[in-house]
Enzyme design. Structure first.
Site, PDB file in Angstrom:
ATOM      1  N   ARG A  64      10.883   3.994   3.713  1.00  0.00           N
ATOM      2  CA  ARG A  64      10.712   3.038   4.614  1.00  0.00           C
ATOM      3  C   ARG A  64      11.990   2.135   5.293  1.00  0.00           C
ATOM      4  O   ARG A  64      12.637   1.783   4.162  1.00  0.00           O
ATOM      5  CB  ARG A  64       9.554   2.110   4.241  1.00  0.00           C
ATOM      6  CG  ARG A  64       9.272   0.964   5.188  1.00  0.00           C
ATOM      7  CD  ARG A  64       8.200   0.118   4.990  1.00  0.00           C
ATOM      8  NE  ARG A  64       7.008   0.712   4.899  1.00  0.00           N
ATOM      9  CZ  ARG A  64       5.714   0.241   4.981  1.00  0.00           C
ATOM     10  NH1 ARG A  64       5.452  -1.127   4.578  1.00  0.00           N
ATOM     11  NH2 ARG A  64       4.423   0.767   5.173  1.00  0.00           N
TER      12      ARG A  64
ATOM     13  N   LYS B 112      25.253  -3.526  -0.213  1.00  0.00           N
ATOM     14  CA  LYS B 112      26.809  -3.265  -0.112  1.00  0.00           C
ATOM     15  C   LYS B 112      27.452  -2.598   0.792  1.00  0.00           C
ATOM     16  O   LYS B 112      28.680  -2.391   0.789  1.00  0.00           O
ATOM     17  CB  LYS B 112      27.325  -2.731  -1.471  1.00  0.00           C
ATOM     18  CG  LYS B 112      27.016  -3.367  -2.876  1.00  0.00           C
ATOM     19  CD  LYS B 112      27.230  -2.501  -3.964  1.00  0.00           C
ATOM     20  CE  LYS B 112      26.319  -2.736  -5.131  1.00  0.00           C
ATOM     21  NZ  LYS B 112      26.488  -1.514  -6.120  1.00  0.00           N
TER      22      LYS B 112
ATOM     23  N   HIS C   4       4.495   5.893  11.670  1.00  0.00           N
ATOM     24  CA  HIS C   4       3.940   5.571  10.426  1.00  0.00           C
ATOM     25  C   HIS C   4       3.017   6.844   9.868  1.00  0.00           C
ATOM     26  O   HIS C   4       1.971   6.671   9.866  1.00  0.00           O
ATOM     27  CB  HIS C   4       3.269   4.302  10.113  1.00  0.00           C
ATOM     28  CG  HIS C   4       2.958   3.742   8.744  1.00  0.00           C
ATOM     29  ND1 HIS C   4       3.050   4.546   7.616  1.00  0.00           N
ATOM     30  CD2 HIS C   4       2.494   2.652   8.153  1.00  0.00           C
ATOM     31  CE1 HIS C   4       2.975   3.964   6.461  1.00  0.00           C
ATOM     32  NE2 HIS C   4       2.576   2.910   6.882  1.00  0.00           N
TER      33      HIS C   4
ATOM     34  N   ARG D 171       0.710  -1.310  -0.115  1.00  0.00           N
ATOM     35  CA  ARG D 171       0.000   0.013  -0.079  1.00  0.00           C
ATOM     36  C   ARG D 171       0.941   1.211   0.183  1.00  0.00           C
ATOM     37  O   ARG D 171       0.600   2.064  -0.794  1.00  0.00           O
ATOM     38  CB  ARG D 171      -0.903  -0.043   1.338  1.00  0.00           C
ATOM     39  CG  ARG D 171      -2.384  -0.502   0.885  1.00  0.00           C
ATOM     40  CD  ARG D 171      -2.815  -1.148   2.416  1.00  0.00           C
ATOM     41  NE  ARG D 171      -1.512  -2.137   2.781  1.00  0.00           N
ATOM     42  CZ  ARG D 171      -1.633  -3.429   2.246  1.00  0.00           C
ATOM     43  NH1 ARG D 171      -2.752  -3.823   1.600  1.00  0.00           N
ATOM     44  NH2 ARG D 171      -0.787  -4.201   2.653  1.00  0.00           N
ATOM     45  N   THR D 172       1.885   1.473   0.986  1.00  0.00           N
ATOM     46  CA  THR D 172       2.327   2.651   1.102  1.00  0.00           C
ATOM     47  C   THR D 172       3.282   2.994  -0.101  1.00  0.00           C
ATOM     48  O   THR D 172       3.112   4.092  -0.728  1.00  0.00           O
ATOM     49  CB  THR D 172       3.325   2.668   2.210  1.00  0.00           C
ATOM     50  OG1 THR D 172       2.282   2.185   3.556  1.00  0.00           O
ATOM     51  CG2 THR D 172       3.928   4.132   2.827  1.00  0.00           C
TER      52      THR D 172
HETATM   53  N1   CP Z   1      -0.570   0.060   5.697  1.00  0.00           N
HETATM   54  C1   CP Z   1       0.634  -0.540   5.396  1.00  0.00           C
HETATM   55  O1   CP Z   1       1.884   0.269   5.578  1.00  0.00           O
HETATM   56  O2   CP Z   1       0.680  -1.279   4.303  1.00  0.00           O
HETATM   57  P1   CP Z   1       1.959  -1.846   3.587  1.00  0.00           P
HETATM   58  O3   CP Z   1       2.984  -2.463   4.438  1.00  0.00           O
HETATM   59  O4   CP Z   1       1.673  -2.878   2.565  1.00  0.00           O
HETATM   60  O5   CP Z   1       2.626  -0.524   3.069  1.00  0.00           O
END
Ligand code: CP
Length: 307
Positions: free
Chosen positions: A101, A80, A129, A51-52
């Site tokens: 991320r 590396k 998040h 999603r993100t």
């Molecule tokens: N909600 C969420 O962070 O989903 P993903 O881990 O798929 O990005």
């Protein structure tokens, strides 16, 4: 230049502006189709995501911009030994804005300190998040018409679930918010959030292990999966992974205008039979995630909203 590392990086009035912009985008998508022509978004994902990452890409493409990036540490020079600090200085030469991320808490903050482009924290370990939180706020506001005066149930892995930590930080700024924290004892909300955030702000909350009993008092039920990737041993994960399963039977105890949210991915914690209940809002939540990320990109790039 601004970054988004924590949900508290935006004031309540700035969040309101973002939600208003996201709602306008929802209603008038063609108006924004060229707002980011010529701009590039880099997605630096050292951890898996569906999603993100893809909603950021969808958001930028919907604004007329383009995207580049990597979807795992293995496919980047991190494999590396390249540091986040070095990587962000390189990416700053390639893109106008980036979403990162990383499995380590604080990685996005480190990136922001070395970056010459806006950095968006797309999840740092078990910490925060913030763009999921913006998604959740937009979803709650769209469904309930307000962010205050709500009883919010947070259920599942409250220890490792970074979406829950971010959401608590964000919601305590609205009047009349009350939490029911539903988890097994081993996955309770961390002490630093209970003491330094909830207690310090005088927020009303109660902790329970019983989902059934909590259902009838909730305006929002925010389900989360048990975060397998944050456990130190598989035995503990297996013991706890199915600790809560929301099903049609439990939904009978809920208010008719209660909504179920989930940041997804879902594993077992919401039975698929609940998907047909009009109160199941987790797939609508996914769509709101694109609108709010479009609004966020426009805001951080300081793009004037098209008329
Ligand atoms: N909600 C969420 O962070 O989903 P993903 O881990 O798929 O990005």
């Amino acid at each position: 230049m601004r970054h988004l590392i924590s949900p508290l990086d935006f004031s309540v009035s700035e969040i309101e502006s973002l939600l208003t912009l996201a709602s306008d985008i929802e209603k008038n998508r063609p108006k924004y189709a060229h707002a980011c022509d010529g701009k590039k978004l880099a997605t630096l994902f050292y951890e898996p995501s569906t999603r993100t990452r893809l909603s950021f890409e969808s958001a930028m493409l919907s604004l007329g911009g383009s995207v580049l990036g990597f979807s795992s540490a293995d496919s980047s020079s991190a494999s590396k030994g390249e540091s986040v600090s070095d990587t962000i200085q390189v990416i700053s030469c390639y893109a106008d804005i980036c979403a990162i991320r990383h499995p380590k808490e604080g990685a996005a903050l480190v990136a922001a300190s070395k970056s010459s482009i806006p950095v968006i924290n797309a999840g740092d370990g078990g910490h925060q998040h913030p763009t999921q939180t913006l998604t959740d706020l937009l979803t709650i506001h769209s469904l309930k018409g307000r962010l205050g005066g709500l009883t919010v149930g947070l259920c599942g892995d409250l220890k490792f679930g970074r979406t829950v930590h971010s959401l608590i930080h964000a919601l305590i700024r609205y009047c009349g918010i009350r939490f029911v924290l539903i988890s097994p004892p081993e996955l309770r909300i961390p002490d630093y959030i209970r003491e330094n955030v909830l207690d310090a702000a005088g927020i009303e909350y109660r902790e329970t292990t019983n989902l059934e009993d909590a259902m009838e008092e909730l305006d929002i039920l925010y389900m989360t999966r048990v975060q397998k990737e944050r456990f130190f041993n598989e035995e503990d994960y297996i013991r706890m992974k199915d600790c809560y399963i929301l099903d049609a039977e439990k939904m009978k105890n809920a208010k008719p205008d209660m909504f179920v949210l989930h940041p997804l991915p879902r594993v077992n914690e919401i039975s698929v039979e609940v998907d047909d209940d009009p109160r199941a809002a987790y797939f609508r939540q996914v769509q709101y995630g694109v609108y709010i990320r479009m609004a966020l990109i426009l805001t951080l790039l300081e793009v004037n909203c098209p008329c």
